[in-house]
Design an enzyme around this catalytic site. Sequence first.
Site, mmCIF file in Angstrom:
data_model
loop_
_atom_site.group_PDB
_atom_site.id
_atom_site.type_symbol
_atom_site.label_atom_id
_atom_site.label_comp_id
_atom_site.label_asym_id
_atom_site.label_seq_id
_atom_site.Cartn_x
_atom_site.Cartn_y
_atom_site.Cartn_z
ATOM 1 N N LYS A 44 -6.170 10.190 -1.692
ATOM 2 C CA LYS A 44 -5.229 10.933 -0.850
ATOM 3 C C LYS A 44 -4.302 11.804 -1.705
ATOM 4 O O LYS A 44 -4.783 12.632 -2.449
ATOM 5 C CB LYS A 44 -4.471 9.948 0.044
ATOM 6 C CG LYS A 44 -5.371 8.912 0.751
ATOM 7 C CD LYS A 44 -6.298 9.528 1.763
ATOM 8 C CE LYS A 44 -7.379 8.570 2.259
ATOM 9 N NZ LYS A 44 -6.943 7.282 2.753
ATOM 10 N N ASP A 97 0.879 -1.167 0.000
ATOM 11 C CA ASP A 97 0.000 0.000 0.000
ATOM 12 C C ASP A 97 0.921 1.223 0.000
ATOM 13 O O ASP A 97 1.580 1.516 0.995
ATOM 14 C CB ASP A 97 -0.901 -0.031 1.243
ATOM 15 C CG ASP A 97 -1.904 1.122 1.264
ATOM 16 O OD1 ASP A 97 -1.620 2.176 0.669
ATOM 17 O OD2 ASP A 97 -2.963 0.968 1.907
HETATM 18 C C1 LIG Z 1 -7.437 5.994 2.886
HETATM 19 C C2 LIG Z 1 -6.563 4.791 2.799
HETATM 20 C C3 LIG Z 1 -7.015 3.592 2.242
HETATM 21 C C4 LIG Z 1 -8.445 3.413 1.758
HETATM 22 O O1 LIG Z 1 -8.722 4.191 0.639
HETATM 23 P P1 LIG Z 1 -10.188 4.822 0.317
HETATM 24 O O2 LIG Z 1 -9.933 5.538 -0.947
HETATM 25 O O3 LIG Z 1 -10.553 5.701 1.472
HETATM 26 O O4 LIG Z 1 -11.128 3.672 0.184
HETATM 27 C C5 LIG Z 1 -6.128 2.532 2.170
HETATM 28 N N1 LIG Z 1 -4.869 2.639 2.644
HETATM 29 C C6 LIG Z 1 -4.398 3.764 3.184
HETATM 30 C C7 LIG Z 1 -3.000 3.818 3.697
HETATM 31 C C8 LIG Z 1 -5.228 4.880 3.289
HETATM 32 O O5 LIG Z 1 -4.768 5.997 3.861
#
Ligand SMILES: *Cc1c(COP(=O)(O)O)cnc(C)c1O
Length: 364
Positions: free
Chosen positions: A192, A167
């Site tokens: 984000k 991630d």
């Molecule tokens: C926000 C986030 C997610 C999930 O993403 P969404 O677009 O809110 O579904 C997954 N991993 C991390 C590290 C995040 O900050």
Amino acid sequence: MTESSDLRTLAVTAGRPERVAEAPLNTPIVAASSFVAGGQLAYAREDSPTVGALEDTLGALEGGSAVAFSSGMAAANAVLDLLPHGAIVVAPEAFYTGVAIRLRELAEGGRIQVRHVAVDDTEAVRTACMDAHLLWLESPTNPLLAVADIAASARVAHAHGALVLVDNTFATPVLQQPLAEGADVVLHSVSKALSGHSDVILGALVTRDAQLAEQYRSRRVLLGASPSAFDAFLALRGIRTLPLRIERAQQNARDITARLATHPQVACVRYPGFGTMAAIETVGDSDQAELVCERVRLWTHATSLGGVESLLERRRRWPGESDLVPENLIRLSFGIEAVEDLWADLDKALSSAPTPPATGRVRR
Ligand SMILES: *Cc1c(COP(=O)(O)O)cnc(C)c1O
């Protein structure tokens, strides 16, 4: 189009329409659910031009082939959906709550088994990956900012035959490119830093494995997790300035975490030395931390991260957050505002919190 592999150029040039007379510079928002028969495009849940342009761009930035999803969680669920029944998943001890909760749900239902591991301990990762199907890495982790050695972790996981997912939401491809370090899949919450303006929910998976990419695309179509053309357009527009935004926000993060390290109301600063995210533990209990969050005027007390505006949040206000996260931990997402304004606001909010009651311990 330029052949440059420099990310600062790619962020601007990738995913543009063909350069012919009167072509628009930007891929337009193609608002159509269906397309006239006879060509490749048929139905927008499967494929659409604006989403395709976003995928081309994300693929160029991460060095793979991208599949966009309606959210980061939709992308995560596509990966989990492909696991065989009873699969062993190795995941961080404390990490993004949505994925942590989803893994727990699946484990409680008997669908998978989950092993948690300190991602900054490669030997522990090696042991945990025995018989595992999937190593789910987050680096730096949310919100404790633990950093994994991605290349070494990928090697030990691959030795056990496990798939390696990273991630990369916190670091972004500007600061870290996991596929180049040996990971099989990169996950993004495009909501984000990639989109960068806190106005989109969108996600993506990127991989160099053509077969995996096809499987993810098929999950996207069958689970109905396709993004809208409008959101894809906003994300694409945001990505054009990603390298600039990261550079500026990272400078703010470096500067302010260095000052926070000697602040009398701050007991602990977590900053991995790069990136736009940090966390502090305030002197005193969770109420003290809440007060700091309430007092800021330029910073905003809100969840999420990676936008042009600086946000802060006491993470344990969420019941789903890990017990390993201290009650008084405030996560900081640095934006691109003037550093002195950010400092003045945070310093004032920290300094005007009332002194915590004496606990018998020596206070700084
Ligand atoms: C926000 C986030 C997610 C999930 O993403 P969404 O677009 O809110 O579904 C997954 N991993 C991390 C590290 C995040 O900050």
